[in-house]
Every structure is written in structure tokens, then in C-alpha cells.
Motif scaffolding. Structure first.
Motif, PDB file in Angstrom:
ATOM      1  N   MET A 194      -1.114   4.322   2.635  1.00 44.06           N
ATOM      2  CA  MET A 194      -0.823   3.565   3.843  1.00 44.06           C
ATOM      3  C   MET A 194      -1.560   2.224   3.872  1.00 44.06           C
ATOM      4  O   MET A 194      -1.016   1.200   4.297  1.00 44.06           O
ATOM      5  N   ILE A 195      -2.805   2.207   3.411  1.00 46.11           N
ATOM      6  CA  ILE A 195      -3.589   0.966   3.399  1.00 46.11           C
ATOM      7  C   ILE A 195      -2.970  -0.056   2.453  1.00 46.11           C
ATOM      8  O   ILE A 195      -2.836  -1.239   2.791  1.00 46.11           O
ATOM      9  N   VAL A 196      -2.587   0.403   1.264  1.00 41.13           N
ATOM     10  CA  VAL A 196      -1.957  -0.506   0.295  1.00 41.13           C
ATOM     11  C   VAL A 196      -0.666  -1.081   0.874  1.00 41.13           C
ATOM     12  O   VAL A 196      -0.403  -2.282   0.766  1.00 41.13           O
ATOM     13  N   TYR A 197       0.126  -0.235   1.494  1.00 36.01           N
ATOM     14  CA  TYR A 197       1.379  -0.704   2.092  1.00 36.01           C
ATOM     15  C   TYR A 197       1.093  -1.686   3.226  1.00 36.01           C
ATOM     16  O   TYR A 197       1.774  -2.707   3.383  1.00 36.01           O
ATOM     17  N   GLY A 198       0.077  -1.393   4.039  1.00 31.54           N
ATOM     18  CA  GLY A 198      -0.289  -2.293   5.129  1.00 31.54           C
ATOM     19  C   GLY A 198      -0.740  -3.651   4.622  1.00 31.54           C
ATOM     20  O   GLY A 198      -0.380  -4.692   5.187  1.00 31.54           O
ATOM     21  N   LEU A 199      -1.528  -3.655   3.547  1.00 30.83           N
ATOM     22  CA  LEU A 199      -1.974  -4.917   2.965  1.00 30.83           C
ATOM     23  C   LEU A 199      -0.792  -5.712   2.415  1.00 30.83           C
ATOM     24  O   LEU A 199      -0.746  -6.940   2.537  1.00 30.83           O
ATOM     25  N   TRP A 200       0.163  -5.008   1.828  1.00 29.11           N
ATOM     26  CA  TRP A 200       1.366  -5.676   1.309  1.00 29.11           C
ATOM     27  C   TRP A 200       2.146  -6.332   2.440  1.00 29.11           C
ATOM     28  O   TRP A 200       2.598  -7.469   2.325  1.00 29.11           O
ATOM     29  N   VAL A 201       2.287  -5.622   3.563  1.00 27.93           N
ATOM     30  CA  VAL A 201       2.982  -6.190   4.727  1.00 27.93           C
ATOM     31  C   VAL A 201       2.219  -7.399   5.262  1.00 27.93           C
ATOM     32  O   VAL A 201       2.815  -8.400   5.657  1.00 27.93           O
ATOM     33  N   ALA A 202       0.886  -7.326   5.259  1.00 25.79           N
ATOM     34  CA  ALA A 202       0.074  -8.452   5.736  1.00 25.79           C
ATOM     35  C   ALA A 202       0.261  -9.669   4.836  1.00 25.79           C
ATOM     36  O   ALA A 202       0.329 -10.807   5.321  1.00 25.79           O
ATOM     37  N   VAL A 203       0.338  -9.440   3.527  1.00 25.91           N
ATOM     38  CA  VAL A 203       0.551 -10.549   2.592  1.00 25.91           C
ATOM     39  C   VAL A 203       1.905 -11.208   2.850  1.00 25.91           C
ATOM     40  O   VAL A 203       2.022 -12.439   2.854  1.00 25.91           O
TER      41      VAL A 203
END
Length: 213
Positions: A194-203
Motif C-alpha cells: 500500500m505504501i509503494v502504491y501511495g508513493l506512486w500516486v503521489a509522484v
């Protein structure tokens, strides 16, 4: 998100689901369990509709509204990942905001859950759907990205269906499999996802911000 939260669902709501499907239950009790979860998912869809209406108003009134909602969704994904992994429990503060409503609904939900009719169980499930839950609130942040009541409802319907296997199988899973889904290692793995996906969305949101500027 619903599937990744299987361990969380079993810990938060497994007792409620298990109470409806004890060992030795017959087909009618399984139907009652399905009805109960159908009510729960219906409430998720209703919440998605309401959030979709709100986001529609935001997107029509604020120029960079979609970017704002993307950052909000990214934050919730990262917070959810930390919640799963046991590294940060900020979402619990948000859950507390929903407790006054749940305290009003819980007695009625408990009474309805004791009923035998499928409609009664369905209605109990609709109340259960408003149980304060950081996982649900994170899913609602994605429903907000839809900018549409209908699409917001579909997002939450998909989320609810993702949670369904764990809830339906609570009484059927072996103790070993339940232990795996509830294990800290499994929850941490889902948290990292979930964190990796969240960071991707933030990017993505940051890139769109640069384009917008």
C-alpha cells in the motif's frame, strides 16, 4: 485494497462474521451470512455515492481539485500501509470521528443480527457497514477521485467485493490459514504494498502539479 486488507478485516470484523457461520451451520445460515455481507457492501456503495457527489462539487468548483484529491488518496494509502504494518496508527484518530454515529447504530445492529430472516440480516449488514474503519475510509478517498456518484458507488462496490472472501470464509478457513492472514508478517507485506502504491500516486500527482503550474 479490499483483498490486501483481508488480515485487517478478520481482526476487525471476523468475530461478527464468525458468529453468523459457526461449525455445523446449514445452507440457510450461509445464505444469512451472504445477506449480511450484501447489506454491508450496500452501505459502502451508498457511502461511495455520497463521496462521489461531494467530489463532483469540489472538482467543478476548484481548478486543481483533482490534484488535491490525488494527494489525499496518496496520503490515505500510505497511512493505510503504515496502519497494516503497525508502524503508525494515525488512521485510528479518523476512526474516532465515526464512533459517535456507530454508538447510535450499534444497538440496532446487534438486535437485527439476532433475527432469523434474510431481510433482517441484510438490514443488520447495512448498519454494520458504518462501523468506523480506516480501511473503508482509505477506500473512500479513491471513490472521491471518481468525481461521480455512480463511479464512486462502483469503486466502493469493488472494494466491498474485495473484502467478501475473507468475511464469507471466516467460519470455513482453517486455523492455520487464519493465523497466516492475521500474522504481522502478512500485514506488514500488505502494508509495504500500500505504501509503494501511495508513493506512486503521489509522484503522479506531483508531475501533474508541475504540468498544471
Amino acid at each position: 485494497m479490499g483483498l490486501a486488507g483481508a488480515g485487517h478485516c478478520l481482526m476487525m470484523c471476523g468475530g461478527l462474521a464468525g458468529a453468523l457461520n459457526r461449525p455445523g451451520d446449514t445452507a440457510p445460515s450461509i445464505a444469512a451470512l451472504v445477506s449480511y455481507n450484501a447489506g454491508r457492501i450496500s452501505s459502502y456503495a451508498l457511502a461511495g455515492t455520497l463521496v462521489g457527489l461531494l467530489s463532483q462539487a469540489i472538482l467543478s468548483g476548484i481548478g486543481p481539485g483533482l490534484l488535491i484529491l490525488r494527494f489525499v488518496a496518496a496520503f490515505f494509502l500510505i497511512a493505510l500501509g503504515c496502519y497494516f504494518g503497525g508502524w503508525w496508527f494515525g488512521l485510528q484518530k479518523l476512526e474516532r470521528l465515526g464512533r459517535p454515529l456507530w454508538q447510535r447504530l450499534a444497538p440496532s445492529a446487534a438486535k437485527l443480527r439476532q433475527g432469523n430472516g434474510l431481510l433482517t440480516r441484510y438490514l443488520a449488514g447495512t448498519l454494520w457497514g458504518w462501523l468506523p474503519c480506516g480501511l473503508v475510509y482509505s477506500a473512500l478517498s479513491w471513490a472521491a477521485l471518481s468525481g461521480s456518484p455512480a463511479t464512486g458507488a462502483l469503486y466502493m462496490l469493488a472494494f466491498g467485493l474485495g473484502t467478501l472472501p475473507a468475511m464469507l470464509a471466516m467460519g470455513w478457513f482453517s486455523g492455520a490459514l487464519q493465523s497466516i492472514l492475521k500474522a504481522q508478517g502478512f500485514r506488514q507485506a500488505m502494508g509495504v504494498l500500500m505504501i509503494v502504491y501511495g508513493l506512486w500516486v503521489a509522484v503522479i500527482a506531483l508531475r501533474q502539479t508541475l504540468v498544471f503550474n
